[in-house]
Scaffold this motif. Structure first.
Motif, PDB file in Angstrom:
ATOM      1  N   THR A 178       5.964   3.926   7.411  1.00  0.00           N
ATOM      2  CA  THR A 178       5.837   2.412   7.068  1.00  0.00           C
ATOM      3  C   THR A 178       5.748   2.358   5.258  1.00  0.00           C
ATOM      4  N   GLU A 179       6.145   3.376   4.638  1.00  0.00           N
ATOM      5  CA  GLU A 179       6.197   3.264   3.194  1.00  0.00           C
ATOM      6  C   GLU A 179       7.618   2.658   2.725  1.00  0.00           C
ATOM      7  N   THR A 180       7.506   1.972   1.602  1.00  0.00           N
ATOM      8  CA  THR A 180       8.831   1.183   0.991  1.00  0.00           C
ATOM      9  C   THR A 180       9.292   2.127   0.114  1.00  0.00           C
TER      10      THR A 180
ATOM     11  N   ARG B  72       5.992   3.339  -1.709  1.00  0.00           N
ATOM     12  CA  ARG B  72       4.750   2.564  -1.818  1.00  0.00           C
ATOM     13  C   ARG B  72       4.284   2.272  -0.368  1.00  0.00           C
ATOM     14  N   PRO B  73       3.048   2.488  -0.076  1.00  0.00           N
ATOM     15  CA  PRO B  73       2.440   2.409   1.191  1.00  0.00           C
ATOM     16  C   PRO B  73       2.285   0.835   1.453  1.00  0.00           C
ATOM     17  N   VAL B  74       2.323   0.329   2.847  1.00  0.00           N
ATOM     18  CA  VAL B  74       2.540  -1.057   2.951  1.00  0.00           C
ATOM     19  C   VAL B  74       0.982  -1.453   3.164  1.00  0.00           C
ATOM     20  N   GLU B  75       0.583  -2.335   2.305  1.00  0.00           N
ATOM     21  CA  GLU B  75      -0.810  -2.860   2.634  1.00  0.00           C
ATOM     22  C   GLU B  75      -1.002  -3.680   3.745  1.00  0.00           C
TER      23      GLU B  75
ATOM     24  N   ASP C 179       0.672   4.958  -5.246  1.00  0.00           N
ATOM     25  CA  ASP C 179       2.339   5.354  -4.674  1.00  0.00           C
ATOM     26  C   ASP C 179       2.135   6.856  -4.358  1.00  0.00           C
ATOM     27  N   ILE C 180       2.976   6.999  -3.320  1.00  0.00           N
ATOM     28  CA  ILE C 180       3.430   8.352  -2.729  1.00  0.00           C
ATOM     29  C   ILE C 180       4.637   8.975  -3.410  1.00  0.00           C
ATOM     30  N   VAL C 181       4.479  10.285  -3.806  1.00  0.00           N
ATOM     31  CA  VAL C 181       5.455  11.151  -4.375  1.00  0.00           C
ATOM     32  C   VAL C 181       5.774  12.175  -3.359  1.00  0.00           C
ATOM     33  N   THR C 182       7.113  12.227  -3.033  1.00  0.00           N
ATOM     34  CA  THR C 182       7.577  13.272  -2.254  1.00  0.00           C
ATOM     35  C   THR C 182       8.444  14.211  -3.058  1.00  0.00           C
ATOM     36  N   ASP C 183       8.300  15.591  -2.991  1.00  0.00           N
ATOM     37  CA  ASP C 183       9.186  16.258  -3.758  1.00  0.00           C
ATOM     38  C   ASP C 183      10.268  16.889  -2.929  1.00  0.00           C
ATOM     39  N   ASP C 184      11.122  17.746  -3.648  1.00  0.00           N
ATOM     40  CA  ASP C 184      12.221  18.507  -2.906  1.00  0.00           C
ATOM     41  C   ASP C 184      11.918  19.434  -2.040  1.00  0.00           C
ATOM     42  N   LEU C 185      10.539  20.001  -1.934  1.00  0.00           N
ATOM     43  CA  LEU C 185       9.974  20.824  -1.131  1.00  0.00           C
ATOM     44  C   LEU C 185       9.290  20.132   0.321  1.00  0.00           C
ATOM     45  N   GLY C 186       9.336  18.926   0.167  1.00  0.00           N
ATOM     46  CA  GLY C 186       8.505  18.133   1.205  1.00  0.00           C
ATOM     47  C   GLY C 186       7.251  18.052   1.148  1.00  0.00           C
ATOM     48  N   ASP C 187       6.650  18.362  -0.098  1.00  0.00           N
ATOM     49  CA  ASP C 187       5.169  18.028  -0.450  1.00  0.00           C
ATOM     50  C   ASP C 187       4.896  16.749  -0.676  1.00  0.00           C
ATOM     51  N   ARG C 188       3.839  15.957  -0.348  1.00  0.00           N
ATOM     52  CA  ARG C 188       3.713  14.546  -0.651  1.00  0.00           C
ATOM     53  C   ARG C 188       2.351  14.576  -1.472  1.00  0.00           C
ATOM     54  N   TYR C 189       2.350  13.758  -2.568  1.00  0.00           N
ATOM     55  CA  TYR C 189       1.368  13.679  -3.374  1.00  0.00           C
ATOM     56  C   TYR C 189       0.853  12.104  -3.394  1.00  0.00           C
TER      57      TYR C 189
END
Length: 118
Positions: A32-34, A13-16, A86-96
């Motif tokens: 800076t993400e939690t 989760r990005p910090v506000e 929220d931010i999702v990071t997959d096992d290939l390093g892609d971020r969504y």
């Protein structure tokens, strides 16, 4: 991992930044993400894309971003844990980035946009 959920993801989760006035860059910064959850099985699927340019009907306008569905099986992440943005990071390093988080009896469906790699 399984046949239906062959990928592994982590959610942060990005910090506000609630400060006012002139501030440094406050966009999505991985440092800076939690952390929220990690090691979660998932299925990452292209949901839709548009051949229509987002800038109108100009031939050189870029296409609209592709949306991605990320499915998480029931019981792996509790209801109300995942939030929009929220931010999702997959096992290939892609971020969504999550644009809509939906929980139902089958688990989670996250509608996301893939973030550009740096």
């Amino acid at each position: 991992m399984s046949f239906l959920y062959p990928r592994t993801i982590a959610i942060t989760r990005p910090v506000e930044n609630l400060a006012v006035g002139i501030q440094p860059y406050s966009g999505v910064q991985q440092a800076t993400e939690t952390p929220i959850v990690s090691g979660i099985p998932a299925s990452v699927q292209a949901a839709s894309g548009s051949a229509r340019p987002r800038g109108g009907d100009l031939p050189a306008s870029p296409p609209a971003p592709i949306q991605w569905n990320i499915f998480i099986p029931r019981g792996k992440v509790a209801k109300d844990v995942i939030q929009d943005r929220d931010i999702v990071t997959d096992d290939l390093g892609d971020r969504y980035q999550v644009s809509a988080a939906y929980w139902n009896s089958m688990g989670w469906k996250l509608l996301t946009i893939r973030l550009e790699a740096h």
